[in-house]
Design an enzyme around this catalytic site. Sequence first.
Site, mmCIF file in Angstrom:
data_model
loop_
_atom_site.group_PDB
_atom_site.id
_atom_site.type_symbol
_atom_site.label_atom_id
_atom_site.label_comp_id
_atom_site.label_asym_id
_atom_site.label_seq_id
_atom_site.Cartn_x
_atom_site.Cartn_y
_atom_site.Cartn_z
ATOM 1 N N ASP A 16 0.832 -1.200 0.000
ATOM 2 C CA ASP A 16 0.000 0.000 0.000
ATOM 3 C C ASP A 16 0.872 1.258 0.000
ATOM 4 O O ASP A 16 1.975 1.250 0.530
ATOM 5 C CB ASP A 16 -0.884 -0.033 1.259
ATOM 6 C CG ASP A 16 -2.087 0.887 1.127
ATOM 7 O OD1 ASP A 16 -2.289 1.476 0.045
ATOM 8 O OD2 ASP A 16 -2.822 1.030 2.123
ATOM 9 N N ASN A 64 -10.507 -3.223 -6.449
ATOM 10 C CA ASN A 64 -9.744 -2.220 -7.217
ATOM 11 C C ASN A 64 -10.416 -1.823 -8.532
ATOM 12 O O ASN A 64 -10.066 -0.805 -9.135
ATOM 13 C CB ASN A 64 -8.317 -2.705 -7.501
ATOM 14 C CG ASN A 64 -7.401 -2.609 -6.288
ATOM 15 O OD1 ASN A 64 -6.421 -3.355 -6.167
ATOM 16 N ND2 ASN A 64 -7.704 -1.708 -5.352
HETATM 17 C C1 FPP Z 1 -1.721 0.349 -3.300
HETATM 18 O O1 FPP Z 1 -1.336 1.678 -3.469
HETATM 19 C C2 FPP Z 1 -1.237 -0.466 -4.389
HETATM 20 C C3 FPP Z 1 -2.014 -1.046 -5.349
HETATM 21 C C4 FPP Z 1 -3.476 -0.911 -5.409
HETATM 22 C C5 FPP Z 1 -1.437 -1.847 -6.418
HETATM 23 C C6 FPP Z 1 -0.211 -2.631 -6.108
HETATM 24 C C7 FPP Z 1 0.441 -2.888 -7.389
HETATM 25 C C8 FPP Z 1 1.777 -2.812 -7.635
HETATM 26 C C9 FPP Z 1 2.800 -2.570 -6.610
HETATM 27 C C10 FPP Z 1 2.275 -2.951 -9.010
HETATM 28 C C11 FPP Z 1 2.041 -4.219 -9.721
HETATM 29 C C12 FPP Z 1 2.345 -5.460 -8.976
HETATM 30 C C13 FPP Z 1 3.087 -6.496 -9.431
HETATM 31 C C14 FPP Z 1 3.119 -7.799 -8.680
HETATM 32 C C15 FPP Z 1 3.882 -6.408 -10.647
HETATM 33 P P1 FPP Z 1 -2.459 2.802 -3.526
HETATM 34 O O2 FPP Z 1 -2.591 3.208 -4.937
HETATM 35 O O3 FPP Z 1 -3.691 2.325 -2.854
HETATM 36 O O4 FPP Z 1 -1.749 3.915 -2.685
HETATM 37 P P2 FPP Z 1 -2.451 5.070 -1.838
HETATM 38 O O5 FPP Z 1 -3.246 4.384 -0.763
HETATM 39 O O6 FPP Z 1 -1.282 5.826 -1.314
HETATM 40 O O7 FPP Z 1 -3.282 5.867 -2.800
#
Ligand code: FPP
Length: 229
Positions: A16, A64
């Site tokens: 996250d 998501n």
């Molecule tokens: C949370 O950050 C992260 C995600 C929803 C996606 C996670 C995906 C990756 C790290 C990239 C792809 C993964 C792989 C395995 C190649 P957020 O966007 O919710 O952050 P925030 O809460 O700060 O807005």
Amino acid sequence: MIIHDHGARHVAIIMDGNGRWAKKRHLPRVAGHRAGVEAVRTIVRAAGDMGLEAMTLYAFSSENWKRPEEEVSDLMGLMKRFILSDLDEFAANDVRLKVIGNWRALAPDVVALIENALDRTAGNKRTTLAVALNYGAQDELVRAARAAAAEEGGITAETIEAHLDTTGLPPLDLLIRTSGEVRLSNFLLWQAAYAELYFTDRLWPDFTPADLQAALDHFARRERGFGGL
Ligand code: FPP
């Protein structure tokens, strides 16, 4: 010889904080996700070096889809590129890929890419990288319970467990969430029953092998009783 005395076999991570990482730098959210992919690469390498048998990463939850269309398509694009570009590295590092969640419902090109990657890494033995894609634990449990109910023994803890997406992986030892949120967000609810939970303020793109080591050190210091003494 490297001695791994943390005792953990399977670590899962809720990655996250990509959005906040980008915002702090006045960059678009996709830049945070891109940096997040770099962190995934580094951490998967470190997981093998640290002797972990399995690492499960929450890449895309069934919730998501509610994000703006552009962000969903950015995430899917990153995922595809990650799988394509890192297949050779998985082979070199003996990493077996596994995908959990309802990934067969994704776009046909993503499904084909995943099937090919699963096939090509099936014989690898050192570490399993399980990527949760279109994953939600409640959905996983409903699917597992339905499959268990169709069996002769009916629904028991054992038959449910046998039908979870994570079947075949070692029991979950440690569940990490980055970026300071203290929630499980529908991730590995069954598997987390006895896992150690570890929350860190570090945003996912800033998470380093040293942070993983700190979490494993924390795990090693805990004496887990499994409800007994
Ligand atoms: C949370 O950050 C992260 C995600 C929803 C996606 C996670 C995906 C990756 C790290 C990239 C792809 C993964 C792989 C395995 C190649 P957020 O966007 O919710 O952050 P925030 O809460 O700060 O807005």
